[in-house]
Scaffold this active site. Structure first.
Site, PDB file in Angstrom:
ATOM      1  N   LYS A  66     -11.789  -0.320   8.583  1.00 33.49           N
ATOM      2  CA  LYS A  66     -12.259  -1.297   7.521  1.00 33.49           C
ATOM      3  C   LYS A  66     -13.274  -2.586   8.073  1.00 33.49           C
ATOM      4  CE  LYS A  66      -8.428   0.240   4.745  1.00 33.49           C
ATOM      5  NZ  LYS A  66      -6.911  -0.078   4.379  1.00 33.49           N
TER       6      LYS A  66
ATOM      7  N   ARG B 157     -12.988  -4.755  -6.112  1.00 31.42           N
ATOM      8  CA  ARG B 157     -13.021  -5.592  -4.905  1.00 31.42           C
ATOM      9  C   ARG B 157     -14.397  -5.814  -4.420  1.00 31.42           C
ATOM     10  NH1 ARG B 157      -8.395  -2.825  -0.927  1.00 31.42           N
ATOM     11  NH2 ARG B 157      -9.950  -1.358  -1.336  1.00 31.42           N
TER      12      ARG B 157
ATOM     13  N   ASP C 126       1.610  -5.353   8.756  1.00 34.24           N
ATOM     14  CA  ASP C 126       0.447  -4.074   8.676  1.00 34.24           C
ATOM     15  C   ASP C 126      -0.614  -5.211   8.548  1.00 34.24           C
ATOM     16  OD1 ASP C 126      -1.757  -2.579   7.756  1.00 34.24           O
ATOM     17  OD2 ASP C 126      -0.170  -1.457   6.356  1.00 34.24           O
TER      18      ASP C 126
ATOM     19  N   PHE D   1       0.777  -1.225   0.026  1.00 36.17           N
ATOM     20  CA  PHE D   1      -0.080   0.135   0.051  1.00 36.17           C
ATOM     21  C   PHE D   1       0.954   1.242  -0.045  1.00 36.17           C
ATOM     22  CE2 PHE D   1      -2.995   3.066   1.681  1.00 36.17           C
ATOM     23  CZ  PHE D   1      -4.112   2.814   1.141  1.00 36.17           C
TER      24      PHE D   1
HETATM   25  C1  LIG Z   1      -6.183   0.964   4.459  1.00 36.44           C
HETATM   26  C2  LIG Z   1      -4.790   0.837   4.543  1.00 36.44           C
HETATM   27  C3  LIG Z   1      -3.808   1.919   5.068  1.00 36.44           C
HETATM   28  C4  LIG Z   1      -4.376   3.244   5.630  1.00 36.44           C
HETATM   29  O1  LIG Z   1      -3.571   3.979   6.277  1.00 36.44           O
HETATM   30  P1  LIG Z   1      -4.064   5.093   7.233  1.00 36.44           P
HETATM   31  O2  LIG Z   1      -3.097   5.597   8.141  1.00 36.44           O
HETATM   32  O3  LIG Z   1      -5.157   4.470   7.978  1.00 36.44           O
HETATM   33  O4  LIG Z   1      -4.720   6.236   6.383  1.00 36.44           O
HETATM   34  C5  LIG Z   1      -2.375   1.691   4.998  1.00 36.44           C
HETATM   35  N1  LIG Z   1      -1.883   0.607   4.563  1.00 36.44           N
HETATM   36  C6  LIG Z   1      -2.562  -0.558   4.240  1.00 36.44           C
HETATM   37  C7  LIG Z   1      -2.115  -1.900   3.826  1.00 36.44           C
HETATM   38  C8  LIG Z   1      -4.131  -0.438   4.439  1.00 36.44           C
HETATM   39  O5  LIG Z   1      -4.872  -1.300   3.744  1.00 36.44           O
END
Ligand SMILES: *Cc1c(COP(=O)(O)O)cnc(C)c1O
Length: 408
Positions: free
Chosen positions: A219, A368, A193, A113
């Protein structure tokens, strides 16, 4: 298995089929109720809300952490609710990335991400290293990454590994136990993560010996837009001093001595920075009750049945068109959503939305679909495929441009 559904407790968008719980979970009656209660305690107590009322704010992050611990398979004191995915990643990298002579690199993955990569790049730069110190394990098919490829990349110059538990696009589950063992055999620290697995599948972080983890709660955990995230610190690391320190990471008994000598909390609470975002943590108090009542194993069981049924429907009813199911199919390797690819995905997504189905689109060609265990039904999956079939048969997608919107 007994049917577990808390559907009646959620506000379902009227006339819609919501398949986007992997991006933003829906509001529940319980989450709403607790937010109102916290507002009431502010109204009623003012400053004394820190110590008075049903959920005193001063210890809220720790109490929520204790309650989240079963979702990640950790000891209660190993989990604290604080920060966001990105800020917690910064905190944890600031703490656990300790480059030494010859061991200076961070290993992540090529499908990560974007925010995770940005955070790692800036942490490297803060320690005086350029981007060549960020090593990315490659994917051969563009969707998944083989654990053995990642392990091969754990070479002698790697100091820290940061990986997702579930890949946000393809929904692949990484074998965290195997990766953790491999990292530790090589003297490397490893963190995950959990943004796409928290609330969707069970974890056993303590048993696997994972060093640290972090996640968001908006989520699958349904705690609302921008809700406070969480972090896990293996208790073996409780003696470390966090890379970033702030007064809410203090030992609670001495925090209000207001001394300039920092006395850190003895557990994961030490990783907090400033005053907790009480209003954005409140929904979790209500939302977590449902996870406690349903149990993570049962929720995972139902989630697998839902995604299994959805894939079956796609296979049998959409085979005339160019759809490809690009998530791994095996139960142990797929997360909470189905990842469907099609060259016209951007406008098929728009047509789906116009038809009342809410999926999400991932550039350049992915749709998705997340039937969540708490509030989606098999009927939702059936209807989603019915709408998709109609959109293809009648070429309804052609009424839209094949481009993504700002938020997709
Ligand atoms: C949703 C998501 C994020 C989002 O980061 P925020 O700091 O909450 O905006 C980060 N990494 C992954 C893998 C995600 O799925």
């Amino acid at each position: 298995m007994e049917e577990i559904t808390f559907r009646d407790e959620f506000y379902l968008p009227e006339g819609k089929i919501y398949m986007d719980g992997n991006s933003l979970g829906l509001m529940s009656v319980r989450a709403e109720k607790v937010v109102k209660e916290i507002m009431e305690s502010w109204k009623k107590y003012g400053i004394d809300g820190w110590t008075e009322g049903e959920d005193p704010w001063f210890t809220l992050s720790e109490r929520l952490g204790n309650r989240m611990a079963p979702l990640v398979g950790a000891f209660p004191e190993e989990v604290t609710v604080t920060g966001s995915t990105t800020s917690n990643l910064h905190q944890l990298t600031a703490t656990f990335y300790r480059p030494e002579r010859g061991r200076t690199k961070i290993l992540a993955d090529a499908l990560a991400f974007p925010t995770d990569i940005y955070a790692l790049q800036s942490q490297l730069s803060l320690k005086g290293y350029d981007e060549s110190h960020l090593v990315l394990a490659e994917s051969t098919d563009g969707h998944t990454i083989d654990e053995d490829t990642i392990i091969q990349a754990m070479t002698g110059d790697i100091s820290l590994v940061i990986l997702p538990s579930v890949l946000y696009r393809s929904g692949q589950v990484l074998d965290m136990e195997k990766l953790t063992a491999a990292a530790h055999e090589r003297g490397i620290t490893i963190g995950f993560d959990l943004s796409h697995s928290i609330g969707a599948l069970p974890h056993r972080l303590s048993e696997w010996g994972v060093d640290f983890a972090f996640w968001c709660n908006y989520k699958y955990v349904n705690a609302g837009p921008g809700s406070v995230g969480g972090l896990y610190i293996n208790r073996e690391h409780f003696s470390e001093t966090p890379g970033l320190t702030g007064w809410f990471g203090s030992d609670k008994n001495s925090q209000f001595d207001m001394e300039h000598t920092y006395v850190k909390a003895a557990d994961s609470g030490a990783y907090q920075l400033g005053t907790p975002h009480v209003l954005s943590a409140a929904p979790l108090l209500g939302s977590l009750e449902m996870f406690e009542e349903a149990g993570m194993e049962a929720l995972r069981g139902r989630s697998l049945k839902l995604t299994g049924y959805l894939m079956e429907q796609i296979d049998s009813r959409l085979s005339s068109w160019d759809f490809v199911i690009a998530n791994p199919r095996e139960e142990s390797r797929r997360g909470g959503h189905v990842y469907l690819e099609h060259p016209e995905a951007a406008r098929i997504t728009k047509a789906l939305k116009a038809e009342g189905v809410i999926p999400d689109f991932r550039n350049p060609n992915g749709i998705r679909l997340a039937p969540t265990a708490l509030y989606n039904t098999f009927e939702d999956c059936f209807q989603t495929v019915t709408k998709l079939k109609e959109i293809m048969e009648k070429e309804k997608y052609k009424a839209f441009k094949n481009e993504r919107d700002i938020i997709a």
